[in-house]
Scaffold this active site. Structure first.
Site, mmCIF file in Angstrom:
data_model
loop_
_atom_site.group_PDB
_atom_site.id
_atom_site.type_symbol
_atom_site.label_atom_id
_atom_site.label_comp_id
_atom_site.label_asym_id
_atom_site.label_seq_id
_atom_site.Cartn_x
_atom_site.Cartn_y
_atom_site.Cartn_z
ATOM 1 N N HIS A 1 16.998 -2.025 -38.624
ATOM 2 C CA HIS A 1 18.164 -1.681 -37.823
ATOM 3 C C HIS A 1 17.911 -0.417 -36.991
ATOM 4 O O HIS A 1 18.275 -0.355 -35.818
ATOM 5 C CB HIS A 1 19.373 -1.475 -38.737
ATOM 6 C CG HIS A 1 20.661 -1.304 -37.984
ATOM 7 N ND1 HIS A 1 21.252 -2.329 -37.275
ATOM 8 C CD2 HIS A 1 21.457 -0.223 -37.820
ATOM 9 C CE1 HIS A 1 22.353 -1.884 -36.710
ATOM 10 N NE2 HIS A 1 22.506 -0.620 -37.019
ATOM 11 N N ASP B 1 50.342 -20.356 -26.853
ATOM 12 C CA ASP B 1 49.359 -20.842 -27.825
ATOM 13 C C ASP B 1 49.571 -22.341 -28.009
ATOM 14 O O ASP B 1 50.640 -22.776 -28.447
ATOM 15 C CB ASP B 1 49.532 -20.107 -29.159
ATOM 16 C CG ASP B 1 48.359 -20.329 -30.099
ATOM 17 O OD1 ASP B 1 47.447 -21.088 -29.737
ATOM 18 O OD2 ASP B 1 48.362 -19.748 -31.198
ATOM 19 N N CYS C 1 26.689 1.902 -34.274
ATOM 20 C CA CYS C 1 27.279 0.596 -33.980
ATOM 21 C C CYS C 1 28.223 0.088 -35.060
ATOM 22 O O CYS C 1 28.891 -0.918 -34.872
ATOM 23 C CB CYS C 1 26.183 -0.443 -33.741
ATOM 24 S SG CYS C 1 25.272 -0.870 -35.236
ATOM 25 N N ASP D 1 42.684 -22.325 -25.887
ATOM 26 C CA ASP D 1 44.033 -22.804 -26.178
ATOM 27 C C ASP D 1 45.096 -21.713 -26.174
ATOM 28 O O ASP D 1 46.207 -21.949 -26.642
ATOM 29 C CB ASP D 1 44.060 -23.537 -27.514
ATOM 30 C CG ASP D 1 43.711 -22.624 -28.681
ATOM 31 O OD1 ASP D 1 43.149 -21.546 -28.450
ATOM 32 O OD2 ASP D 1 43.995 -23.002 -29.833
ATOM 33 N N GLU D 2 44.798 -20.546 -25.658
ATOM 34 C CA GLU D 2 45.842 -19.519 -25.592
ATOM 35 C C GLU D 2 45.595 -18.571 -24.429
ATOM 36 O O GLU D 2 44.472 -18.411 -23.957
ATOM 37 C CB GLU D 2 45.943 -18.739 -26.898
ATOM 38 C CG GLU D 2 44.726 -17.932 -27.263
ATOM 39 C CD GLU D 2 44.939 -17.115 -28.528
ATOM 40 O OE1 GLU D 2 45.975 -16.442 -28.613
ATOM 41 O OE2 GLU D 2 44.070 -17.166 -29.402
ATOM 42 N N CYS E 1 26.407 2.587 -40.194
ATOM 43 C CA CYS E 1 25.682 3.104 -39.034
ATOM 44 C C CYS E 1 26.653 3.787 -38.085
ATOM 45 O O CYS E 1 27.652 3.197 -37.669
ATOM 46 C CB CYS E 1 24.955 1.963 -38.315
ATOM 47 S SG CYS E 1 24.163 2.467 -36.771
ATOM 48 N N HIS F 1 17.828 0.139 -32.722
ATOM 49 C CA HIS F 1 18.462 1.158 -31.887
ATOM 50 C C HIS F 1 17.425 1.930 -31.080
ATOM 51 O O HIS F 1 17.702 2.349 -29.950
ATOM 52 C CB HIS F 1 19.274 2.112 -32.758
ATOM 53 C CG HIS F 1 20.610 1.569 -33.160
ATOM 54 N ND1 HIS F 1 21.544 1.156 -32.243
ATOM 55 C CD2 HIS F 1 21.173 1.349 -34.379
ATOM 56 C CE1 HIS F 1 22.620 0.717 -32.863
ATOM 57 N NE2 HIS F 1 22.416 0.809 -34.169
#
Length: 664
Positions: free
Chosen positions: A596, A106, A581, A197-198, A578, A600
């Site tokens: 929503h 890191d 998801c 960065d890791e 839900c 789906h």
């Protein structure tokens, strides 16, 4: 936090919990109460504060619900779940692998360190990358004042009036990231980049081939990174990736920590480790585990395993027990096809439409460049918006053909944004998904035409369309999704990412962080979080008893169709979550819930279209010719086309065609 609490308590900031007050590397000696008080006072009365109050109230309700479920458990129930937990712990223990040596690297305050390298006059002075709206990262001098990534700049200035701001420059950060990755490849050609960065490296073979220890390899790698970049990094060495990630944070900055490949050493190390140190356990999960079960350390997870098995989903309970045992990934994850690619930018709240267009141009160019680099074309474009009141909305458009160019992305993104104007925004993001990859991983032809290229939906009938038909579907085929994101862990936190699900970041997208998700998800993520490279810590506290389920029928309200083709069970677990998801929408969000469910439905139609195309493509040529001849014979012999009998599962394909002189 309720208003009554504010008036009754002389120190209301003590109950105001934000991500900004969590300890990070370089913040050990910070006056936490002072930071908490400043954050509270500077946020009070703002839209952000109101949003935090809503999330706080929602989290408290979740905790109360969990406590109520806990109170219902009888002794016989706990006895049963203790046996379940003991069996699972034994199974998990049997999977322990101490044969590998994993290294997590890191970079130290990466963006700030790069800027200091470019401008040495910044060395030793408190500095943050970002602006008054949001900070991407802060150097260690600034962290001594309690300043950290994701904190608004105006709050940081209150904590440290001498703070210097430097604008972000991702081209520069990417350049230095590429230099570090060249070093990583020398030790593990298949290293896994978790972000700019890791990275995770399997150094098992290097240690054996060169007959040196993991600590010696790590020391050499860190020196080589410094020689190549002039930047320092910290590292952790452990038998698996989960522990290596934790170890890399122990001796920051510019240090390393080695955890031996020994079970006793691992159990000693993990026993007193705070649960928040584990990637995948964020603010909300920490509060629930602590306030409901009095779980504070990883060892407590094993001691309360019966409660976890009783009240959490099996995957969540398994993850918690794995953490208690100090288990994590040891094998290199299988290469998975990319599901989506995205970019986003945060800025001060504004209604400037010209500014919005400039951001769209910038995002479209970045997204196009990333797709071109990966050799991908996509069909579904999603626009993410965060309003001035911190509500998150998404708008998605599925196209007829695959696109990649910034011009095409910008054209469709502009249409999606135009429908939302006027609006005050603080974040814009673009995501491309539904890439042109077949199930076997091979790229398909982006110009290949599908059945939908030849048919057009009408009032009960489907009509043939010209070859020059627009690549954008009409309203019945373009799938839009919009909902307010009430997720509780919605604060950005750049640096608290890990190989499992971690805190949400609303700052920068995949060019900042690519998240590796190898463990089973603790909780199902809110869809909007797919924009974020630091994946949202999500919430899966469901107890799937029938009295807690709310059923919603997927029916096409616009067409009024009642065919089973348009139906599938969407369940709101505990009346807010839900089942498909994991999006959490309270019962009062009626409009968002309907949108929503429509989303789906659109996904289901899209999948079935692809499956139908795949089945037809794999039919032997003779069978295809017979189908065609039979269709032609029917049209000649009868005035009305005779539809194929339906088995109740799918609409027969000939129902979509009317009599025509065209030959397909």
């Amino acid at each position: 936090m309720a208003k009554s609490e504010e008036t009754s308590s002389p120190r209301p900031w003590e109950s105001y919990h934000t991500v900004y007050t969590n300890a990070k590397a370089g913040m050990d000696g910070v006056d936490k109460e002072k930071v908490q008080r400043v954050v509270y006072e500077m946020s009070k009365g703002s839209k952000y504060f109101e949003n935090e109050e809503r999330k706080e109230a929602y989290m408290k309700q979740k905790i109360e619900n969990m406590r109520a479920q806990l109170a219902k458990l009888k002794a016989t129930d706990l006895s049963h779940y203790q046996r379940v937990a003991d069996k699972k712990i034994a199974e998990l223990e049997a999977t322990r692998d101490l044969s590998r040596t994993w290294l997590h690297v890191d970079m130290d305050a990466f963006y700030a360190a790069v800027e200091t390298l470019s401008n040495p006059s910044l060395k030793g002075r408190p500095m943050a990358v970002g602006g008054m709206s949001m900070i991407s990262t802060a150097n260690y001098e600034a962290r001594k004042f309690g300043i950290r990534a994701a904190m608004p700049g105006f709050i940081a200035c209150k904590l440290c009036p001498e703070l210097i701001f430097v604008p972000t420059d991702f081209k520069k950060y990417t350049y230095y990231s590429d230099l570090t990755r060249k070093v990583f490849q020398e030790y593990d050609h298949n290293f896994m980049a978790a972000s700019l960065d890791e990275a995770y490296l399997d150094i098992t073979n290097v240690c054996k081939e060169r007959d040196i220890t993991g600590g010696e390899v790590t020391e050499e790698l860190r020196q080589n990174v410094y020689k190549a970049t002039g930047l320092t990094c910290s590292a952790g060495v452990a038998p698996n990736r989960l522990l290596a990630k934790v170890c890399s944070d122990i001796n920051k900055p510019n240090g390393q920590f080695l955890l031996p490949n020994d079970r006793a050493a691992i159990m000693t190390f993990i026993s007193s480790l705070p649960i928040r140190k584990i990637g995948g356990i964020g603010k909300v999960t920490e509060h629930i585990l602590r306030d409901v079960f009095e779980i504070k350390t990883c060892e407590d997870l094993l001691q309360k395993s019966s409660f976890l098995c009783a009240l959490f989903s099996p995957s969540s309970a398994d993850f918690f027990m794995s953490v208690g045992l100090g288990l994590g990934g040891t094998d290199a994850p299988q290469v998975r096809s990319r599901k989506s690619m995205s970019s986003e930018r945060t800025f001060s709240a504004t209604k400037d439409e010209t500014f919005f267009h400039q951001k769209l141009v910038e995002l479209a160019e970045m997204l196009s460049a990333d797709m071109e680099k990966a050799g991908l074309h996509g069909r579904t474009l999603t626009l993410k918006l965060k309003t001035a009141s911190f509500e998150v909305k998404t708008r998605a458009l599925t196209l007829q053909s695959y696109i990649q160019s910034s011009k095409d992305i910008l054209k469709h993104a502009s249409k999606l944004l135009k429908s939302e104007l006027p609006v005050s925004l603080r974040l814009i993001g673009l995501r491309m998904s539904h890439f042109n990859e077949d199930k076997d991983g091979t790229l398909s032809d982006p110009t290949q035409r599908t059945l939908l290229n030849y048919i057009k939906p009408g009032d009960g009938n489907m009509k043939l369309v010209d070859e020059e038909h627009s690549d954008v579907k009409d309203d019945s085929e373009s799938h839009y999704n919009s909902y307010i994101d009430p997720s509780l862990d919605h604060l950005p936190e750049l640096s608290n990412n890990s190989e499992h699900l971690v805190e949400h970041s609303g700052l920068d997208d995949h060019e900042c962080k690519y998240q590796i998700n190898e463990n089973t998800q603790v909780e199902n993520s809110v869809k909007s979080s797919e924009f974020d490279a630091h994946v949202t810590e999500t919430h899966s506290l469901e107890r799937r008893s029938q009295d807690q389920l709310t059923m919603i029928d997927f029916s096409d309200n616009e067409t009024g169709s009642s065919s089973s083709y348009h139906k599938e069970a969407l369940i709101w677990l505990e009346d807010y979550k839900c089942s498909l998801c994991g999006v959490e929408l309270p019962p009062s969000f009626l409009e968002e819930r309907q949108e929503h469910s429509d989303f789906h439905l659109a996904e289901k139609l899209q999948v079935e279209e692809e499956e139908s195309r795949h089945i037809y493509k794999n039919l032997p040529l003779k069978n295809r010719m017979r189908q065609k001849e039979a269709a032609v014979g029917q049209s000649k012999g009868k005035k009305k086309p005779k539809h194929s009998p339906s088995n109740g599962k799918h609409i027969p394909i000939d129902a979509f065609f009317t009599k025509t002189n065209h030959n397909l």
